[in-house]
Design a protein around this motif. Structure first.
Motif, PDB file in Angstrom:
ATOM      1  N   VAL A  42       0.661  -1.075  -0.108  1.00 48.06           N
ATOM      2  CA  VAL A  42      -0.205  -0.231  -0.052  1.00 48.06           C
ATOM      3  C   VAL A  42       1.212   1.101   0.312  1.00 48.06           C
ATOM      4  O   VAL A  42       1.074   1.872  -0.511  1.00 48.06           O
ATOM      5  N   ILE A  43       1.868   1.665   1.202  1.00 48.55           N
ATOM      6  CA  ILE A  43       2.500   2.126   0.990  1.00 48.55           C
ATOM      7  C   ILE A  43       4.333   2.153   0.547  1.00 48.55           C
ATOM      8  O   ILE A  43       4.299   1.124   1.656  1.00 48.55           O
ATOM      9  N   ARG A  44       4.659   2.575  -0.079  1.00 44.98           N
ATOM     10  CA  ARG A  44       6.243   2.165  -0.556  1.00 44.98           C
ATOM     11  C   ARG A  44       7.158   3.496  -1.209  1.00 44.98           C
ATOM     12  O   ARG A  44       6.385   4.663  -1.194  1.00 44.98           O
ATOM     13  N   PHE A  45       8.172   3.245  -0.868  1.00 44.24           N
ATOM     14  CA  PHE A  45       8.960   4.416  -0.949  1.00 44.24           C
ATOM     15  C   PHE A  45      10.224   3.921  -2.248  1.00 44.24           C
ATOM     16  O   PHE A  45      10.759   3.199  -2.452  1.00 44.24           O
ATOM     17  N   VAL A  46       9.930   5.217  -3.600  1.00 41.93           N
ATOM     18  CA  VAL A  46      10.635   4.320  -4.110  1.00 41.93           C
ATOM     19  C   VAL A  46      12.517   5.398  -4.529  1.00 41.93           C
ATOM     20  O   VAL A  46      11.899   6.268  -3.667  1.00 41.93           O
ATOM     21  N   PRO A  47      13.066   4.423  -4.611  1.00 42.45           N
ATOM     22  CA  PRO A  47      14.235   4.815  -4.426  1.00 42.45           C
ATOM     23  C   PRO A  47      14.700   6.121  -5.315  1.00 42.45           C
ATOM     24  O   PRO A  47      14.233   5.902  -6.776  1.00 42.45           O
ATOM     25  N   GLN A  48      15.259   6.597  -5.301  1.00 43.85           N
ATOM     26  CA  GLN A  48      16.276   7.457  -5.683  1.00 43.85           C
ATOM     27  C   GLN A  48      16.910   6.793  -6.966  1.00 43.85           C
ATOM     28  O   GLN A  48      17.366   5.789  -7.075  1.00 43.85           O
ATOM     29  N   GLN A  49      16.177   7.918  -9.061  1.00 43.37           N
ATOM     30  CA  GLN A  49      17.436   7.879 -10.559  1.00 43.37           C
ATOM     31  C   GLN A  49      16.317   5.886 -10.046  1.00 43.37           C
ATOM     32  O   GLN A  49      17.049   5.100 -10.455  1.00 43.37           O
ATOM     33  N   THR A  50      15.569   5.723 -10.094  1.00 45.19           N
ATOM     34  CA  THR A  50      14.115   4.572  -9.696  1.00 45.19           C
ATOM     35  C   THR A  50      13.200   4.639 -10.419  1.00 45.19           C
ATOM     36  O   THR A  50      12.469   5.727  -9.992  1.00 45.19           O
ATOM     37  N   ALA A  51      13.149   4.127 -11.491  1.00 45.29           N
ATOM     38  CA  ALA A  51      11.403   3.928 -11.889  1.00 45.29           C
ATOM     39  C   ALA A  51      10.801   2.536 -11.700  1.00 45.29           C
ATOM     40  O   ALA A  51      10.879   1.458 -12.041  1.00 45.29           O
ATOM     41  N   TRP A  52       9.233   2.303 -11.113  1.00 44.84           N
ATOM     42  CA  TRP A  52       8.661   1.074 -10.991  1.00 44.84           C
ATOM     43  C   TRP A  52       7.722   1.008 -11.928  1.00 44.84           C
ATOM     44  O   TRP A  52       6.585   2.118 -11.614  1.00 44.84           O
ATOM     45  N   VAL A  53       7.276   0.163 -12.659  1.00 41.04           N
ATOM     46  CA  VAL A  53       6.747   0.236 -13.502  1.00 41.04           C
ATOM     47  C   VAL A  53       5.505  -0.509 -13.062  1.00 41.04           C
ATOM     48  O   VAL A  53       5.364  -2.066 -12.535  1.00 41.04           O
ATOM     49  N   VAL A  54       3.310   0.452 -12.738  1.00 40.65           N
ATOM     50  CA  VAL A  54       2.848  -0.402 -11.879  1.00 40.65           C
ATOM     51  C   VAL A  54       1.648  -0.595 -12.981  1.00 40.65           C
ATOM     52  O   VAL A  54       1.483  -0.421 -14.122  1.00 40.65           O
ATOM     53  N   GLU A  55       1.342  -2.033 -12.759  1.00 40.43           N
ATOM     54  CA  GLU A  55       0.394  -2.570 -13.610  1.00 40.43           C
ATOM     55  C   GLU A  55      -0.955  -2.923 -12.269  1.00 40.43           C
ATOM     56  O   GLU A  55      -0.689  -3.096 -11.429  1.00 40.43           O
ATOM     57  N   ARG A  56      -1.871  -2.559 -13.103  1.00 36.48           N
ATOM     58  CA  ARG A  56      -3.375  -2.853 -12.287  1.00 36.48           C
ATOM     59  C   ARG A  56      -4.358  -3.654 -13.079  1.00 36.48           C
ATOM     60  O   ARG A  56      -4.144  -3.314 -13.731  1.00 36.48           O
ATOM     61  N   MET A  57      -4.694  -4.488 -12.664  1.00 35.92           N
ATOM     62  CA  MET A  57      -5.581  -5.828 -13.049  1.00 35.92           C
ATOM     63  C   MET A  57      -4.339  -6.704 -14.116  1.00 35.92           C
ATOM     64  O   MET A  57      -5.405  -6.579 -15.448  1.00 35.92           O
ATOM     65  N   GLY A  58      -3.277  -7.074 -14.626  1.00 35.61           N
ATOM     66  CA  GLY A  58      -2.687  -6.603 -15.937  1.00 35.61           C
ATOM     67  C   GLY A  58      -2.026  -5.560 -16.803  1.00 35.61           C
ATOM     68  O   GLY A  58      -1.865  -6.369 -17.858  1.00 35.61           O
ATOM     69  N   LYS A  59      -3.099  -4.202 -16.675  1.00 36.41           N
ATOM     70  CA  LYS A  59      -2.532  -3.873 -17.387  1.00 36.41           C
ATOM     71  C   LYS A  59      -2.144  -2.364 -17.307  1.00 36.41           C
ATOM     72  O   LYS A  59      -1.934  -1.647 -15.762  1.00 36.41           O
ATOM     73  N   PHE A  60      -1.086  -2.315 -17.395  1.00 33.79           N
ATOM     74  CA  PHE A  60      -0.528  -0.642 -17.464  1.00 33.79           C
ATOM     75  C   PHE A  60      -1.062   0.374 -16.733  1.00 33.79           C
ATOM     76  O   PHE A  60      -2.397   0.574 -17.576  1.00 33.79           O
ATOM     77  N   HIS A  61      -0.533   0.802 -15.615  1.00 32.28           N
ATOM     78  CA  HIS A  61      -1.481   1.986 -15.062  1.00 32.28           C
ATOM     79  C   HIS A  61      -0.895   3.406 -15.001  1.00 32.28           C
ATOM     80  O   HIS A  61      -1.053   4.450 -15.314  1.00 32.28           O
ATOM     81  N   ARG A  62       0.899   2.916 -14.383  1.00 35.95           N
ATOM     82  CA  ARG A  62       1.194   4.611 -13.945  1.00 35.95           C
ATOM     83  C   ARG A  62       2.970   3.870 -14.048  1.00 35.95           C
ATOM     84  O   ARG A  62       3.424   2.377 -13.645  1.00 35.95           O
TER      85      ARG A  62
END
Length: 334
Positions: A42-62
């Protein structure tokens, strides 16, 4: 109820989970990152110079930016993790044939950076493998257009051409090739021996050329020195002659002026001084007798006057010469 029971099932690593691939192989990676992706808490901290690709129900979300990120439980999933740092990929050694049919063994290093996390995640299956294979084929293609001498001389241009060709293809993968560097070039042994012989011959040729140029320049310098020396010597003789002539002319003029001044004084003394003419007559007679006495010493011819024993007549003849000269001058004045 079926949906609720499904939600109660504990989440397990799925066989479809793609392990995290980091382009920078030198950066230490934890065992957890190698085995599984970051879990949705639910709550995450993304490190600097890193991009996390999130899928919602198997489809690209953000794509999650560095910092705080809030995810929907059970619906959102972190599917890909892309490092935005510059990474170095070592291109293994490979053989390439130049345009003059020389086989070369070459290896290199490719520096890349992810500029679009979406394309890097969905545009290619394995970005590192794809870019390394493309770099190898592009390098072989570029080397095939050059001769061996041009490959050795134009390494910088070759690196630039390979980088440009890689960027054209890697643009669809969200990857930018910053630079490509060729590490080592290994020609065949017989080509190396021929190159060594060529270098030795070229150095011997340059040494002989420099030696001949040195002799030529030395001869030119000697000739120029002799020419300059002769010119300066002739100039010195010319100046000496001019100076001597000027000196002689000035001496003659000064002597003539002195003689003229002396004669003026003598004439003035004769005219203005009482008894001056008698003194002149006496001086002429003395010089006459003196000159006559020197004839026997300075010449082989001896002139003996008729009245040698009569000195009075000798002096009278000298005075007669003066009287005749004086009468001639007086007649001209009248």
């Amino acid at each position: 109820m079926m949906l609720r029971s499904a939600l109660r099932v504990p989440q397990r690593p799925s066989a479809l989970v793609v392990p995290v691939r980091l382009f920078n192989s030198q950066q230490p990676v934890s065992f957890f990152q190698q085995e599984r992706l970051p879990a949705n808490t639910v709550i995450r901290f993304v490190p600097q110079q890193t991009a996390w690709v999130v899928e919602r129900m198997g489809k690209f979300h953000r794509i999650l930016e560095p910092g705080l990120a809030i995810l929907m439980p059970f619906l959102d999933k972190i599917q890909y993790v892309q490092s935005l740092k510059e990474a170095a990929i070592e291109i293994p050694s490979q053989s390439a044939i130049t345009s003059d049919n020389v086989t070369l063994e070459m290896d290199g290093v490719l520096y890349i950076k992810v500029i679009d996390a979406y394309k890097a995640s969905y545009g290619v299956e394995d970005a590192e493998y794809a870019i390394s294979q493309l770099a190898q084929t592009t390098m072989r293609s570029e080397i095939g257009q050059l001769t061996l001498d041009h490959v050795l001389k134009e390494r910088q241009n070759l690196n630039h051409n390979i980088t440009s060709a890689l960027n054209e293809a890697a643009n669809d993968w969200g990857i930018k090739c910053l630079r490509y560097e060729i590490k080592d070039i290994h020609p065949p042994q017989n080509v190396l021996e021929a190159m060594h012989r060529q270098v030795s011959a070229e150095r011997s040729k340059r040494a002989e050329i420099l030696d001949s140029e040195g002799h030529r320049q030395s001869a030119i310098n000697i000739a120029e020195g002799e020419k300059t020396s002769k010119i300066l010597a002739s100039e010195a003789v010319k100046l000496q002659s001019i100076n001597e002539a000027n000196g002689e002319s000035e001496a003659i003029l000064l002597k003539a002026k002195a003689t003229a001044e002396g004669l003026k004084h003598i004439a003035r003394a004769i005219e203005e001084t009482p008894g001056g003419r008698d003194a002149v007559a006496l001086q002429v007679a003395e010089h006459y007798v003196e000159a006559f006495g020197k004839l026997a010493k300075e010449s082989n011819t001896v002139v003996v006057p008729a009245g040698l024993g009569d000195m009075g007549s000798l002096i009278a003849s000298g005075l007669g010469i003066y009287s005749k000269v004086n009468d001639t001058l007086n007649s001209k004045k009248q």
